[in-house]
Design a protein around this motif. Structure first.
Motif, PDB file in Angstrom:
ATOM      1  N   ALA A   7     -23.894   8.875  27.631  1.00 45.70           N
ATOM      2  CA  ALA A   7     -24.691   9.224  28.805  1.00 45.70           C
ATOM      3  C   ALA A   7     -24.668   8.105  29.836  1.00 45.70           C
ATOM      4  N   LEU A   8     -24.725   6.850  29.345  1.00 41.52           N
ATOM      5  CA  LEU A   8     -24.688   5.732  30.280  1.00 41.52           C
ATOM      6  C   LEU A   8     -23.371   5.715  31.040  1.00 41.52           C
ATOM      7  N   GLY A   9     -22.282   5.907  30.326  1.00 38.34           N
ATOM      8  CA  GLY A   9     -20.981   5.932  30.978  1.00 38.34           C
ATOM      9  C   GLY A   9     -20.908   7.057  32.004  1.00 38.34           C
ATOM     10  N   ARG A  10     -21.483   8.168  31.620  1.00 36.22           N
ATOM     11  CA  ARG A  10     -21.462   9.310  32.520  1.00 36.22           C
ATOM     12  C   ARG A  10     -22.291   9.050  33.772  1.00 36.22           C
ATOM     13  N   ARG A  11     -23.495   8.502  33.550  1.00 37.16           N
ATOM     14  CA  ARG A  11     -24.375   8.265  34.710  1.00 37.16           C
ATOM     15  C   ARG A  11     -23.763   7.263  35.665  1.00 37.16           C
ATOM     16  N   ALA A  12     -23.194   6.194  35.107  1.00 39.45           N
ATOM     17  CA  ALA A  12     -22.612   5.174  35.979  1.00 39.45           C
ATOM     18  C   ALA A  12     -21.431   5.753  36.756  1.00 39.45           C
ATOM     19  N   THR A  13     -20.642   6.559  36.073  1.00 39.33           N
ATOM     20  CA  THR A  13     -19.495   7.172  36.745  1.00 39.33           C
ATOM     21  C   THR A  13     -19.963   8.134  37.829  1.00 39.33           C
ATOM     22  N   ARG A  14     -20.986   8.891  37.471  1.00 39.40           N
ATOM     23  CA  ARG A  14     -21.515   9.851  38.431  1.00 39.40           C
ATOM     24  C   ARG A  14     -22.020   9.149  39.691  1.00 39.40           C
ATOM     25  N   SER A  15     -22.621   7.986  39.516  1.00 40.94           N
ATOM     26  CA  SER A  15     -23.151   7.342  40.723  1.00 40.94           C
ATOM     27  C   SER A  15     -22.003   6.866  41.598  1.00 40.94           C
ATOM     28  N   LEU A  16     -20.854   6.571  41.002  1.00 38.92           N
ATOM     29  CA  LEU A  16     -19.678   6.262  41.832  1.00 38.92           C
ATOM     30  C   LEU A  16     -19.146   7.533  42.501  1.00 38.92           C
ATOM     31  N   LEU A  17     -19.153   8.614  41.757  1.00 40.79           N
ATOM     32  CA  LEU A  17     -18.707   9.892  42.328  1.00 40.79           C
ATOM     33  C   LEU A  17     -19.608  10.279  43.495  1.00 40.79           C
ATOM     34  N   ASP A  18     -20.910  10.087  43.319  1.00 43.10           N
ATOM     35  CA  ASP A  18     -21.865  10.429  44.367  1.00 43.10           C
ATOM     36  C   ASP A  18     -21.608   9.640  45.633  1.00 43.10           C
ATOM     37  N   ARG A  19     -21.053   8.446  45.432  1.00 38.21           N
ATOM     38  CA  ARG A  19     -20.756   7.633  46.614  1.00 38.21           C
ATOM     39  C   ARG A  19     -19.404   7.998  47.226  1.00 38.21           C
ATOM     40  N   GLY A  20     -18.806   9.016  46.687  1.00 35.14           N
ATOM     41  CA  GLY A  20     -17.591   9.536  47.312  1.00 35.14           C
ATOM     42  C   GLY A  20     -16.289   9.035  46.713  1.00 35.14           C
ATOM     43  N   PHE A  21     -16.386   8.158  45.707  1.00 37.15           N
ATOM     44  CA  PHE A  21     -15.141   7.660  45.104  1.00 37.15           C
ATOM     45  C   PHE A  21     -14.521   8.771  44.262  1.00 37.15           C
ATOM     46  N   ARG A  22     -13.205   8.787  44.210  1.00 31.85           N
ATOM     47  CA  ARG A  22     -12.536   9.831  43.442  1.00 31.85           C
ATOM     48  C   ARG A  22     -11.574   9.264  42.406  1.00 31.85           C
ATOM     49  N   ARG A  23     -10.896   8.204  42.776  1.00 23.92           N
ATOM     50  CA  ARG A  23      -9.937   7.622  41.825  1.00 23.92           C
ATOM     51  C   ARG A  23     -10.610   6.418  41.176  1.00 23.92           C
ATOM     52  N   ILE A  24     -11.298   6.696  40.097  1.00 23.50           N
ATOM     53  CA  ILE A  24     -12.176   5.701  39.471  1.00 23.50           C
ATOM     54  C   ILE A  24     -11.561   5.205  38.167  1.00 23.50           C
ATOM     55  N   ALA A  25     -11.278   3.913  38.106  1.00 22.15           N
ATOM     56  CA  ALA A  25     -10.753   3.328  36.873  1.00 22.15           C
ATOM     57  C   ALA A  25     -11.907   2.935  35.962  1.00 22.15           C
ATOM     58  N   CYS A  26     -11.614   2.797  34.699  1.00 19.01           N
ATOM     59  CA  CYS A  26     -12.628   2.376  33.736  1.00 19.01           C
ATOM     60  C   CYS A  26     -12.115   1.162  32.967  1.00 19.01           C
ATOM     61  N   VAL A  27     -12.816   0.055  33.086  1.00 19.49           N
ATOM     62  CA  VAL A  27     -12.462  -1.131  32.299  1.00 19.49           C
ATOM     63  C   VAL A  27     -13.509  -1.275  31.218  1.00 19.49           C
ATOM     64  N   THR A  28     -13.082  -1.128  29.996  1.00 20.82           N
ATOM     65  CA  THR A  28     -14.041  -1.148  28.899  1.00 20.82           C
ATOM     66  C   THR A  28     -13.607  -2.150  27.831  1.00 20.82           C
ATOM     67  N   GLY A  29     -14.369  -2.207  26.734  1.00 20.78           N
ATOM     68  CA  GLY A  29     -14.091  -3.173  25.682  1.00 20.78           C
ATOM     69  C   GLY A  29     -13.093  -2.640  24.673  1.00 20.78           C
ATOM     70  N   PRO A  30     -12.954  -3.332  23.575  1.00 18.19           N
ATOM     71  CA  PRO A  30     -11.974  -2.959  22.562  1.00 18.19           C
ATOM     72  C   PRO A  30     -12.228  -1.552  22.031  1.00 18.19           C
ATOM     73  N   ARG A  31     -11.161  -0.885  21.728  1.00 17.17           N
ATOM     74  CA  ARG A  31     -11.219   0.482  21.206  1.00 17.17           C
ATOM     75  C   ARG A  31     -12.173   0.605  20.015  1.00 17.17           C
ATOM     76  N   GLU A  32     -12.208  -0.434  19.168  1.00 20.08           N
ATOM     77  CA  GLU A  32     -12.975  -0.328  17.916  1.00 20.08           C
ATOM     78  C   GLU A  32     -14.466  -0.606  18.113  1.00 20.08           C
ATOM     79  N   THR A  33     -14.840  -1.019  19.320  1.00 22.15           N
ATOM     80  CA  THR A  33     -16.249  -1.280  19.581  1.00 22.15           C
ATOM     81  C   THR A  33     -16.899   0.013  20.060  1.00 22.15           C
ATOM     82  N   SER A  34     -17.910   0.464  19.295  1.00 18.87           N
ATOM     83  CA  SER A  34     -18.427   1.811  19.551  1.00 18.87           C
ATOM     84  C   SER A  34     -18.963   1.963  20.963  1.00 18.87           C
ATOM     85  N   THR A  35     -19.673   0.952  21.447  1.00 23.28           N
ATOM     86  CA  THR A  35     -20.234   1.079  22.790  1.00 23.28           C
ATOM     87  C   THR A  35     -19.125   1.235  23.826  1.00 23.28           C
TER      88      THR A  35
END
Lengths: 341, 341
Positions: free
Chosen positions: B159-187
DNA sequence: CCGTTAGCAGTAATCGATTACACCACGGAC
DNA sequence: GTCCGTGGTGTAATCGATTACTGCTAACGG
């Protein structure tokens, strides 16, 4: 749980012999190997509580800090922890919020838990180390000087204040304010002294209204800097005597859209009329902006922690010299893995 | 040192009675007062090591964290510490650097020190909790989910990932990259899932080249963002799934003099051709610049720590319910004393 | 060949608080 | 009056590892 008697039985020896093998006393080699075999087979690990009770000292050391949320102190903690862990000690982190009452409570716990030693960056006022010292516990003061006759490791804070001020002077600033921590905090006072000395060397005055004793946190630096900017006779540069105050200062400038002056020359050319320089005793590991206009004087808190921990370990090893005072230069070792800031 | 026998002698009672008075069992009132008087006069404080040995459990809890230098986790530690301290427990901070071997070593220490309980934000891979659980020690996993059947408290990371992404979408961004942590880290994985879901809801694709698994530190965010900016088809906004990655992203932009876009509209008007938006799951307590252009989604790590510690205390009080999974919303309590950022 | 000493190992005391168990006094029931 | 139960207290066992003390063995010197 497997106890030492189980190992003794399994190895066909007495508990005393098992203990001796495990603690490196001389024992007939074949018995030693028998013990090791039994230990391995049973997966025996000594109960540290029982050991502590008998030895009258545990293998835990307390690290008493004023503010664990300050990256400076977390870096100290890292250094301490790396060294302590290596030597088989655990580190209990105690956060005092610079509150003498919380500090006293933690020192009490350290005493009655029979902790092997205490590393402390003391809150303002004299920390109550008497009981610990009376019991012969190892104590090392770090970062902040204390009156007690114990090992201490600090930076040369007056020199740091002087160097940071000098680098602002070298950039051409003349009216340099100093935002520092509480009067009773030795680092804050000494760095401010360094600021005063550097100005004096240049024949400049250090007027009272340019020396602000804030708290040593972001909000302190923010409010103090905001006050300086809004008052008449604003400074052309601000020296922040620690990292968090520096963050507060930078943010105060940013919020007011005051440009950051890399040197006094920038003051004329910058768009805003009052571009302001910033110097910081410390660095900005979590800066969100370029910091090349800021006069940083990076410290090496990790090294401080390492040195303090090593001194403590020497005491725990039985060193019995008079109290030592180590004054570190403050110059950081080249730390790897940092983003160029 | 004054021992319980000294108190007993002074009060004219047996050690058993002293112990009972001190532990709140029923005792004849006049004896109780005599004991209290003796305790006060002698300044007696029970030896916690001896108590631990007998009780087979100490009043220390371990807090095992992947990175004590991350302000998120120091805030967690504050929350834990406040609660634990209140209840008379000390907290040992254990730093694993996300290294399963260091983690295992600390869990071993926790077991053999007879620590009362363990709070853990697990390193990647399954933490070896088996021995602790077998011994009936209380364990609470926090922030990061674990497979074991223990109490857990986490955020709703998708949900956090979704909300943060949505707030970028709301600001009109469309090509949004995601920089996250290691694959094995659940968060890291779950927040990235949230990003993907938010894009999907908008009918947008989530191409592989826009999802970067970096480390969860500043240098990871810096390098990943730099790579995105330099590659062909650069994104118009970057979502950083934790605070440090966000710091790295902002610094990468600043170093390249890429302006920060508050909304997609800024991209045309800004001086640079490629103003870029930034969203962060988390906040920036040590930001050195204005952050009003950044889409922050502040979390409440302190609350996480408080909740986890409270759950642990309940277990230590003897609660014997099945393992509980608490999912926090992530919305922070209004934290006082922060500079407006 | 015996006495002395050194080296090693085992027995049991020890650390200090908790608590199982035994005991005592008192009150009520029969 | 005796018996039993209850509530409070004391004695001593207990937690598990370390270590002082004792005793045994073997080596060496006289």
């Amino acid at each position: 749980m497997t106890r030492i008697v189980d190992v003794a039985r399994q190895a066909g020896v007495s508990t005393a012999t098992v203990s001796r093998v495990l603690n490196g006393k001389t024992v007939r080699p074949e018995l030693a190997t028998a013990v090791h075999a039994a230990v391995a087979e049973l997966g025996y690990v000594p109960d540290r509580t029982a050991r502590s009770l008998r030895r009258r000292s545990s293998d835990v050391v307390a690290l008493v800090l004023p503010d664990v949320e300050n990256p400076f102190f977390t870096a100290v903690a890292r250094g301490v922890e790396d060294v302590a862990q290596q030597a088989g000690y655990s580190v209990v982190l105690c956060n005092t919020d610079d509150d003498p009452a919380k500090e006293a409570r933690y020192l009490d716990v350290a005493e009655h838990e029979n902790m092997a030693g205490v590393l402390i960056a003391a809150a303002p006022g004299a920390p109550p180390l008497g009981n610990l010292l009376a019991r012969g516990r190892a104590v090392v003061a770090l970062d902040r000087a204390v009156r007690d006759d114990v090992d201490q490791v600090t930076f040369d804070n007056a020199a740091l204040g002087r160097r940071a001020t000098r680098s602002l002077l070298d950039r051409g600033f003349r009216r340099i304010a100093c935002v520092t921590g509480p009067r009773e905090t030795s680092t804050a006072a000494q760095r401010a002294e360094g600021w005063r000395a550097a100005l004096a060397e240049e024949g400049l005055d250090a007027p009272d209204e340019l020396l602000i004793h804030a708290n040593f946190r972001v909000d302190g630096g923010y409010a103090a800097t905001a006050g300086l900017l809004d008052a008449a006779g604003a400074p052309d540069a601000v020296l922040a005597t620690n990292n968090l105050v520096g963050v507060g200062a930078l943010r105060a400038l940013a919020d007011r859209r005051v440009p950051l002056a890399g040197s006094a020359d920038d003051r004329g050319t910058a768009t805003g009329s009052a571009a302001t320089g910033v110097g910081i005793v410390g660095d900005l590991p979590f800066a969100t902006s370029r910091t090349d206009q800021v006069a940083l004087l990076p410290l090496n808190p990790r090294g401080l922690g390492v040195t303090a921990a090593e001194m403590l370990l020497e005491r725990l090893d039985g060193l019995d010299s008079p109290a030592r005072h180590v004054v570190l230069d403050g110059t950081p070792a080249a730390d790897a893995g940092r983003v160029p800031a």
